[in-house]
Structure formats: C-alpha cells, structure tokens
Design a protein around this motif. Structure first.
Motif, mmCIF file in Angstrom:
data_model
loop_
_atom_site.group_PDB
_atom_site.id
_atom_site.type_symbol
_atom_site.label_atom_id
_atom_site.label_comp_id
_atom_site.label_asym_id
_atom_site.label_seq_id
_atom_site.Cartn_x
_atom_site.Cartn_y
_atom_site.Cartn_z
ATOM 1 N N ILE A 18 0.860 -1.184 0.000
ATOM 2 C CA ILE A 18 0.000 0.000 0.000
ATOM 3 C C ILE A 18 0.892 1.228 0.000
ATOM 4 O O ILE A 18 1.785 1.341 0.850
ATOM 5 N N PRO A 19 0.663 2.155 -0.931
ATOM 6 C CA PRO A 19 1.471 3.379 -0.934
ATOM 7 C C PRO A 19 1.383 4.110 0.405
ATOM 8 O O PRO A 19 0.321 4.184 1.025
ATOM 9 N N ALA A 20 2.514 4.640 0.837
ATOM 10 C CA ALA A 20 2.595 5.308 2.140
ATOM 11 C C ALA A 20 1.564 6.416 2.272
ATOM 12 O O ALA A 20 0.985 6.602 3.349
ATOM 13 N N GLY A 21 1.300 7.139 1.202
ATOM 14 C CA GLY A 21 0.333 8.229 1.264
ATOM 15 C C GLY A 21 -1.038 7.768 1.698
ATOM 16 O O GLY A 21 -1.715 8.439 2.478
ATOM 17 N N PHE A 22 -1.462 6.603 1.214
ATOM 18 C CA PHE A 22 -2.765 6.040 1.610
ATOM 19 C C PHE A 22 -2.772 5.675 3.089
ATOM 20 O O PHE A 22 -3.760 5.884 3.789
ATOM 21 N N VAL A 23 -1.672 5.108 3.549
ATOM 22 C CA VAL A 23 -1.589 4.690 4.954
ATOM 23 C C VAL A 23 -1.612 5.910 5.871
ATOM 24 O O VAL A 23 -2.359 5.943 6.858
ATOM 25 N N TYR A 24 -0.822 6.924 5.540
ATOM 26 C CA TYR A 24 -0.800 8.137 6.359
ATOM 27 C C TYR A 24 -2.164 8.828 6.342
ATOM 28 O O TYR A 24 -2.631 9.316 7.371
ATOM 29 N N ASP A 51 8.891 -0.909 3.611
ATOM 30 C CA ASP A 51 9.938 -0.905 2.590
ATOM 31 C C ASP A 51 10.471 0.518 2.424
ATOM 32 O O ASP A 51 9.912 1.315 1.684
ATOM 33 N N ALA A 52 11.521 0.830 3.152
ATOM 34 C CA ALA A 52 12.088 2.174 3.122
ATOM 35 C C ALA A 52 12.712 2.494 1.759
ATOM 36 O O ALA A 52 12.883 3.651 1.419
ATOM 37 N N GLY A 53 13.010 1.483 0.973
ATOM 38 C CA GLY A 53 13.617 1.705 -0.324
ATOM 39 C C GLY A 53 12.611 1.920 -1.440
ATOM 40 O O GLY A 53 12.978 2.292 -2.548
ATOM 41 N N ALA A 54 11.321 1.733 -1.145
ATOM 42 C CA ALA A 54 10.307 1.916 -2.167
ATOM 43 C C ALA A 54 10.126 3.394 -2.452
ATOM 44 O O ALA A 54 10.319 4.245 -1.593
ATOM 45 N N SER A 55 9.737 3.699 -3.679
ATOM 46 C CA SER A 55 9.491 5.104 -4.001
ATOM 47 C C SER A 55 8.252 5.576 -3.265
ATOM 48 O O SER A 55 7.232 4.893 -3.212
ATOM 49 N N SER A 56 8.364 6.715 -2.635
ATOM 50 C CA SER A 56 7.288 7.243 -1.807
ATOM 51 C C SER A 56 7.444 8.734 -1.674
ATOM 52 O O SER A 56 8.530 9.275 -1.816
ATOM 53 N N THR A 57 6.353 9.404 -1.374
ATOM 54 C CA THR A 57 6.419 10.827 -1.122
ATOM 55 C C THR A 57 6.624 11.111 0.353
ATOM 56 O O THR A 57 6.636 12.248 0.775
ATOM 57 N N ARG A 58 6.767 10.109 1.182
ATOM 58 C CA ARG A 58 6.955 10.291 2.629
ATOM 59 C C ARG A 58 8.392 10.019 2.984
ATOM 60 O O ARG A 58 9.020 9.132 2.651
#
Length: 58
Positions: A18-24, A51-58
């Motif tokens: 799940i993309p971090a943005g959705f979780v936040y 997954d800290a290495g995944a592309s994310s905006t967070r």
C-alpha cells in the motif's frame, strides 16, 4: 546456512503493498510513530513490513 525467520507465519499468510500516502491518510497523521500505532491497532498486532527503499512521497 538458512536465513532467520523475521515474521511468524500461520496457516494463512497474506501481504499487500500500500502506498505510504494512503496509509498516512487513513491514519490521519503525518507522524511515523502514530502511523505505527494505528497499524498495530487495525492489524491486531500483526506484523508490518515497511519498505524504506520503495518510491514514496513520505
């Protein structure tokens, strides 16, 4: 030598990414500690793999 198991698996094991943005957004916070607490509650203490290495905006 086999790697150590970091998460105990039962009879059923599922994983979703799940993309971090959705979780936040779902947790309603920008705080990583608060998100961890939120996830622990909604997942009934089950394991969470971040997954800290995944592309994310967070």
């Amino acid at each position: 030598m086999l790697p150590r198991t970091i998460g105990r698996c039962g009879g059923l094991f599922s994983a979703v990414r799940i993309p971090a943005g959705f979780v936040y957004e779902g947790a309603g916070t920008e705080s990583r500690a608060d998100v961890a607490e939120f996830l622990a509650g909604v997942l009934d203490g089950g394991p969470i793999f971040y997954d800290a290495g995944a592309s994310s905006t967070r």
